[in-house]
Design a protein around this motif. Structure first.
Motif, mmCIF file in Angstrom:
data_model
loop_
_atom_site.group_PDB
_atom_site.id
_atom_site.type_symbol
_atom_site.label_atom_id
_atom_site.label_comp_id
_atom_site.label_asym_id
_atom_site.label_seq_id
_atom_site.Cartn_x
_atom_site.Cartn_y
_atom_site.Cartn_z
ATOM 1 N N HIS A 153 25.562 47.132 35.919
ATOM 2 C CA HIS A 153 26.883 47.704 35.665
ATOM 3 C C HIS A 153 27.420 48.307 36.964
ATOM 4 C CE1 HIS A 153 26.724 47.221 31.307
ATOM 5 N NE2 HIS A 153 25.490 47.671 31.339
ATOM 6 N N LEU A 154 28.400 47.637 37.551
ATOM 7 C CA LEU A 154 29.072 48.170 38.727
ATOM 8 C C LEU A 154 30.435 48.687 38.317
ATOM 9 C CD1 LEU A 154 28.355 45.471 41.483
ATOM 10 C CD2 LEU A 154 27.102 47.583 41.031
ATOM 11 N N THR A 155 30.822 49.813 38.860
ATOM 12 C CA THR A 155 32.154 50.350 38.592
ATOM 13 C C THR A 155 33.190 49.484 39.324
ATOM 14 O OG1 THR A 155 32.185 51.801 40.523
ATOM 15 C CG2 THR A 155 31.143 52.658 38.520
ATOM 16 N N PRO A 156 34.472 49.573 38.943
ATOM 17 C CA PRO A 156 35.517 48.829 39.668
ATOM 18 C C PRO A 156 35.512 49.126 41.165
ATOM 19 C CG PRO A 156 36.387 49.641 37.596
ATOM 20 C CD PRO A 156 35.015 50.239 37.745
ATOM 21 N N THR A 157 35.298 50.379 41.518
ATOM 22 C CA THR A 157 35.241 50.748 42.937
ATOM 23 C C THR A 157 34.059 50.075 43.619
ATOM 24 O OG1 THR A 157 36.312 52.899 42.604
ATOM 25 C CG2 THR A 157 34.958 52.647 44.575
ATOM 26 N N GLU A 158 32.920 50.074 42.961
ATOM 27 C CA GLU A 158 31.730 49.438 43.537
ATOM 28 C C GLU A 158 31.939 47.939 43.701
ATOM 29 O OE1 GLU A 158 28.210 52.471 41.956
ATOM 30 O OE2 GLU A 158 28.836 50.763 40.725
ATOM 31 N N LYS A 159 32.578 47.311 42.722
ATOM 32 C CA LYS A 159 32.843 45.868 42.830
ATOM 33 C C LYS A 159 33.762 45.572 44.012
ATOM 34 C CE LYS A 159 32.249 44.699 37.941
ATOM 35 N NZ LYS A 159 32.917 44.211 36.701
ATOM 36 N N ASP A 160 34.755 46.417 44.186
ATOM 37 C CA ASP A 160 35.682 46.244 45.306
ATOM 38 C C ASP A 160 34.943 46.407 46.630
ATOM 39 O OD1 ASP A 160 38.181 45.779 46.491
ATOM 40 O OD2 ASP A 160 38.571 47.924 46.665
ATOM 41 N N ILE A 161 34.062 47.381 46.702
ATOM 42 C CA ILE A 161 33.298 47.617 47.927
ATOM 43 C C ILE A 161 32.346 46.450 48.193
ATOM 44 C CG2 ILE A 161 31.506 49.076 48.961
ATOM 45 C CD1 ILE A 161 32.926 51.487 47.701
ATOM 46 N N VAL A 162 31.749 45.924 47.136
ATOM 47 C CA VAL A 162 30.884 44.742 47.292
ATOM 48 C C VAL A 162 31.660 43.589 47.920
ATOM 49 C CG1 VAL A 162 29.660 42.911 46.057
ATOM 50 C CG2 VAL A 162 29.236 45.295 45.467
ATOM 51 N N SER A 163 32.853 43.313 47.392
ATOM 52 C CA SER A 163 33.643 42.199 47.902
ATOM 53 C C SER A 163 34.046 42.426 49.357
ATOM 54 C CB SER A 163 34.888 41.980 47.031
ATOM 55 O OG SER A 163 35.788 43.069 47.140
ATOM 56 N N LEU A 164 34.341 43.672 49.718
ATOM 57 C CA LEU A 164 34.727 43.975 51.092
ATOM 58 C C LEU A 164 33.543 43.818 52.042
ATOM 59 C CD1 LEU A 164 36.984 47.105 50.469
ATOM 60 C CD2 LEU A 164 37.746 44.868 51.286
ATOM 61 N N ILE A 165 32.383 44.326 51.647
ATOM 62 C CA ILE A 165 31.194 44.200 52.489
ATOM 63 C C ILE A 165 30.804 42.735 52.630
ATOM 64 C CG2 ILE A 165 28.723 44.704 52.653
ATOM 65 C CD1 ILE A 165 29.282 47.368 51.263
ATOM 66 N N ALA A 166 30.834 42.003 51.520
ATOM 67 C CA ALA A 166 30.444 40.590 51.544
ATOM 68 C C ALA A 166 31.401 39.742 52.372
ATOM 69 C CB ALA A 166 30.355 40.042 50.121
ATOM 70 N N SER A 167 32.647 40.180 52.492
ATOM 71 C CA SER A 167 33.613 39.431 53.299
ATOM 72 C C SER A 167 33.527 39.804 54.772
ATOM 73 C CB SER A 167 35.030 39.674 52.784
ATOM 74 O OG SER A 167 35.409 41.026 52.952
ATOM 75 N N GLY A 168 32.579 40.674 55.116
ATOM 76 C CA GLY A 168 32.325 40.973 56.516
ATOM 77 C C GLY A 168 32.856 42.287 57.021
ATOM 78 N N LYS A 169 33.410 43.111 56.131
ATOM 79 C CA LYS A 169 33.957 44.395 56.576
ATOM 80 C C LYS A 169 32.814 45.382 56.870
ATOM 81 C CE LYS A 169 38.369 43.403 56.046
ATOM 82 N NZ LYS A 169 38.226 41.981 55.686
ATOM 83 N N THR A 170 33.001 46.163 57.922
ATOM 84 C CA THR A 170 32.036 47.204 58.243
ATOM 85 C C THR A 170 32.255 48.403 57.321
ATOM 86 O OG1 THR A 170 33.480 48.279 59.857
ATOM 87 C CG2 THR A 170 32.071 46.490 60.657
ATOM 88 N N THR A 171 31.292 49.326 57.334
ATOM 89 C CA THR A 171 31.416 50.524 56.506
ATOM 90 C C THR A 171 32.666 51.313 56.888
ATOM 91 O OG1 THR A 171 29.011 50.646 56.276
ATOM 92 C CG2 THR A 171 30.250 52.634 55.768
ATOM 93 N N LYS A 172 32.945 51.421 58.180
ATOM 94 C CA LYS A 172 34.136 52.140 58.636
ATOM 95 C C LYS A 172 35.409 51.451 58.143
ATOM 96 C CE LYS A 172 32.155 54.209 62.808
ATOM 97 N NZ LYS A 172 32.210 54.265 64.299
#
Length: 221
Positions: A153-172
């Motif tokens: 169970h991922l929250t909507p925010t967590e899902k969004d962060i997953v997609s951003l990280i997986a697309s190559g975005k850094t933590t910053k």
């Protein structure tokens, strides 16, 4: 062009020349050094700050004695941005580089446009695996990251962060996009890795693709 120094660690002169010529033509870095062996690489790094270096390395043609020596080298130089290249990778090598080295990976036969993307990702501290190699990782990781009877169970925010990280975005970059503090994103990231039972970005990327949070077309553009 950045002020980054590109070090090409490959003992094949033609490969090193081709990479140098290509990088100079595309004005990707400030300067370029060729290091045909470990000693010359260490000598170059003593003169440079690791965080200002992009290392393109073919470890199969380099003189590291074993995996432990390679791991020790990158633990010492843990600020290096790196791109592993090779004529081919077997499954053991690919998973070692992806899991333990946490490195960007491409084949020497990579399309030049995809090579440009891989280098640009590495320069920005992003994670990138060539499509052909990512497909191999996905086939190897055909099983879900969690047992089938254990629902994630991922929250909507967590899902969004997953997609951003997986697309190559850094933590910053994720923090800026989501208008969150850096430390909040770090906390979300730890929770996501714990929930999914993964320990690397490549495993997170595979989850994101399989879950429909990102597709391979988006990943490679």
């Amino acid at each position: 062009m950045t002020d980054t120094t590109l070090i090409i660690a490959d003992n094949q002169p033609l490969t090193a020349l081709a990479l140098r010529t290509w990088a100079e033509k595309n004005e990707l870095v400030g300067s370029i050094i060729e290091s045909p062996d470990q000693q010359s690489l260490e000598d170059s790094l003593r003169e440079l700050s690791d965080e200002n270096v992009l290392l393109i390395i073919d470890v199969e043609l380099f003189d590291f004695s074993d995996k432990d020596e390679l791991i020790a080298f990158f633990q010492t130089h843990n600020q290096l941005r790196k791109l592993f290249i090779g004529d081919h990778f077997n499954e053991e090598e690919l998973f070692f580089i992806a899991e333990e080295m946490q490195s960007n990976i491409v084949l020497k036969s990579v399309d030049l446009e995809e090579l440009r993307i891989a280098v640009s990702f590495a320069l920005k501290g992003r994670y990138y695996i060539q499509s052909e190699l990512l497909n191999l990782l996905m086939r190897k990781n055909a099983a879900p990251v969690k047992p089938e009877n254990e629902e994630v169970h991922l929250t909507p925010t967590e899902k969004d962060i997953v997609s951003l990280i997986a697309s190559g975005k850094t933590t910053k970059e994720v923090a800026v996009i989501r208008s969150l503090s850096y430390h909040t994103v770090v906390t979300h990231r730890k929770n996501i890795f714990r929930k999914l039972g993964v320990s690397s970005i490549h495993a997170l990327t595979i989850y994101a693709i399989k879950s429909g949070l990102i597709d391979t077309t988006e990943y490679y553009i």
